[in-house]
Motif scaffolding. Structure first.
Motif, PDB file in Angstrom:
ATOM      1  N   GLN A  21       0.831  -1.207   0.000  1.00  0.00           N
ATOM      2  CA  GLN A  21       0.000   0.000   0.000  1.00  0.00           C
ATOM      3  C   GLN A  21       0.865   1.257   0.000  1.00  0.00           C
ATOM      4  O   GLN A  21       0.613   2.199  -0.757  1.00  0.00           O
ATOM      5  N   TYR A  24       2.517   1.678  -3.362  1.00  0.00           N
ATOM      6  CA  TYR A  24       1.523   2.143  -4.334  1.00  0.00           C
ATOM      7  C   TYR A  24       1.305   3.650  -4.206  1.00  0.00           C
ATOM      8  O   TYR A  24       1.164   4.353  -5.216  1.00  0.00           O
ATOM      9  N   ASN A  25       1.280   4.147  -2.984  1.00  0.00           N
ATOM     10  CA  ASN A  25       1.092   5.588  -2.780  1.00  0.00           C
ATOM     11  C   ASN A  25       2.187   6.388  -3.478  1.00  0.00           C
ATOM     12  O   ASN A  25       1.918   7.427  -4.084  1.00  0.00           O
ATOM     13  N   TYR A  26       3.423   5.926  -3.394  1.00  0.00           N
ATOM     14  CA  TYR A  26       4.524   6.588  -4.103  1.00  0.00           C
ATOM     15  C   TYR A  26       4.326   6.477  -5.614  1.00  0.00           C
ATOM     16  O   TYR A  26       4.440   7.458  -6.349  1.00  0.00           O
ATOM     17  N   GLN A  27       4.055   5.263  -6.082  1.00  0.00           N
ATOM     18  CA  GLN A  27       3.931   5.023  -7.520  1.00  0.00           C
ATOM     19  C   GLN A  27       2.767   5.798  -8.127  1.00  0.00           C
ATOM     20  O   GLN A  27       2.864   6.287  -9.251  1.00  0.00           O
ATOM     21  N   GLU A  28       1.689   5.918  -7.391  1.00  0.00           N
ATOM     22  CA  GLU A  28       0.514   6.641  -7.875  1.00  0.00           C
ATOM     23  C   GLU A  28       0.844   8.107  -8.153  1.00  0.00           C
ATOM     24  O   GLU A  28       0.234   8.747  -9.001  1.00  0.00           O
ATOM     25  N   ARG A  29       1.840   8.619  -7.465  1.00  0.00           N
ATOM     26  CA  ARG A  29       2.265  10.003  -7.646  1.00  0.00           C
ATOM     27  C   ARG A  29       3.436  10.118  -8.616  1.00  0.00           C
ATOM     28  O   ARG A  29       4.110  11.138  -8.680  1.00  0.00           O
ATOM     29  N   SER A  57       3.243  -7.608  -6.029  1.00  0.00           N
ATOM     30  CA  SER A  57       4.064  -6.786  -6.902  1.00  0.00           C
ATOM     31  C   SER A  57       5.405  -7.470  -7.126  1.00  0.00           C
ATOM     32  O   SER A  57       5.842  -8.290  -6.320  1.00  0.00           O
TER      33      SER A  57
END
Length: 195
Positions: A21, A24-29, A57
């Motif tokens: 999670q 994902y927060n980093y990747q989403e940005r 992942s």
């Protein structure tokens, strides 16, 4: 200043879920992350991190002899963009030297490192990687799960193929729900003392 974080718990507390999670927060940005997992932990496939709830992942598998600082330094300069964060699953399997290498990633490369792993093994003893992380991490975070009695689970029992409690054996034996059960200290002690 970047930090080395260690989020620890017993089995089945959701450590891998939290790691995935956060990554994902980093990747989403649009930020680049590197995820690492012990090479011999192939429960989800070689070089894969997976959670019990279905998130997964790709990750870079590491071995005991790998220089993780050197690896991250090379990846950071490979032209694919700067690394925003390094995530390590099953961090209890790191060697003490590798924990120091990850500290140098935070201190010298300025990249935060978030390590997730078990604190103790089925005998209640610290793993070498966990011991080093508990000693030098900038921030410690306990991830909680519960015992069947409702108390916080802090210990884990290893079961053999017949469901019997094991009191001896190698410290490292990769497995999941079929092999390990989390308990509070009292119920762990009860299970370990069974005849």
């Amino acid at each position: 200043m970047s930090k080395l974080y260690f989020s620890y718990a017993t089995m089945n507390a959701g450590k891998s879920t939290l790691l995935l999670q956060a990554a994902y927060n980093y990747q989403e940005r649009g930020m680049r992350v590197v995820m690492l997992i012990a090479a011999f932990d192939d429960r989800a496939g070689q070089g894969r991190i997976a959670s019990r709830i279905g998130l997964e992942s790709e990750a870079i598998p590491f071995r005991a002899e790998d220089d993780l600082h050197g690896l991250i330094e090379r990846l950071n300069g490979d032209g694919s963009g700067e690394i925003a964060c390094v995530f390590v699953d099953e961090a209890q399997f790191l060697g003490e030297d590798q924990v120091w290498q990850l500290a140098r990633v935070a201190d010298r490369l300025g990249i935060p490192v978030m390590a997730y792993g078990l604190r103790t093994d089925f005998q209640g003893k610290l793993f070498p990687g966990s011991m080093a992380l508990l000693a030098i991490a900038d921030e410690l975070r306990e991830v909680r799960t519960i015992c069947h009695c409702g108390r916080k689970a802090t210990m884990v029992v290893r079961l053999d193929g017949r469901g019997k409690v094991m009191r001896e054996g190698a410290q490292v034996d990769v497995g999941g729900n079929e092999k390990y059960v989390s308990y509070c200290r009292r119920h762990w002690d009860d299970r370990m003392r069974e005849g």
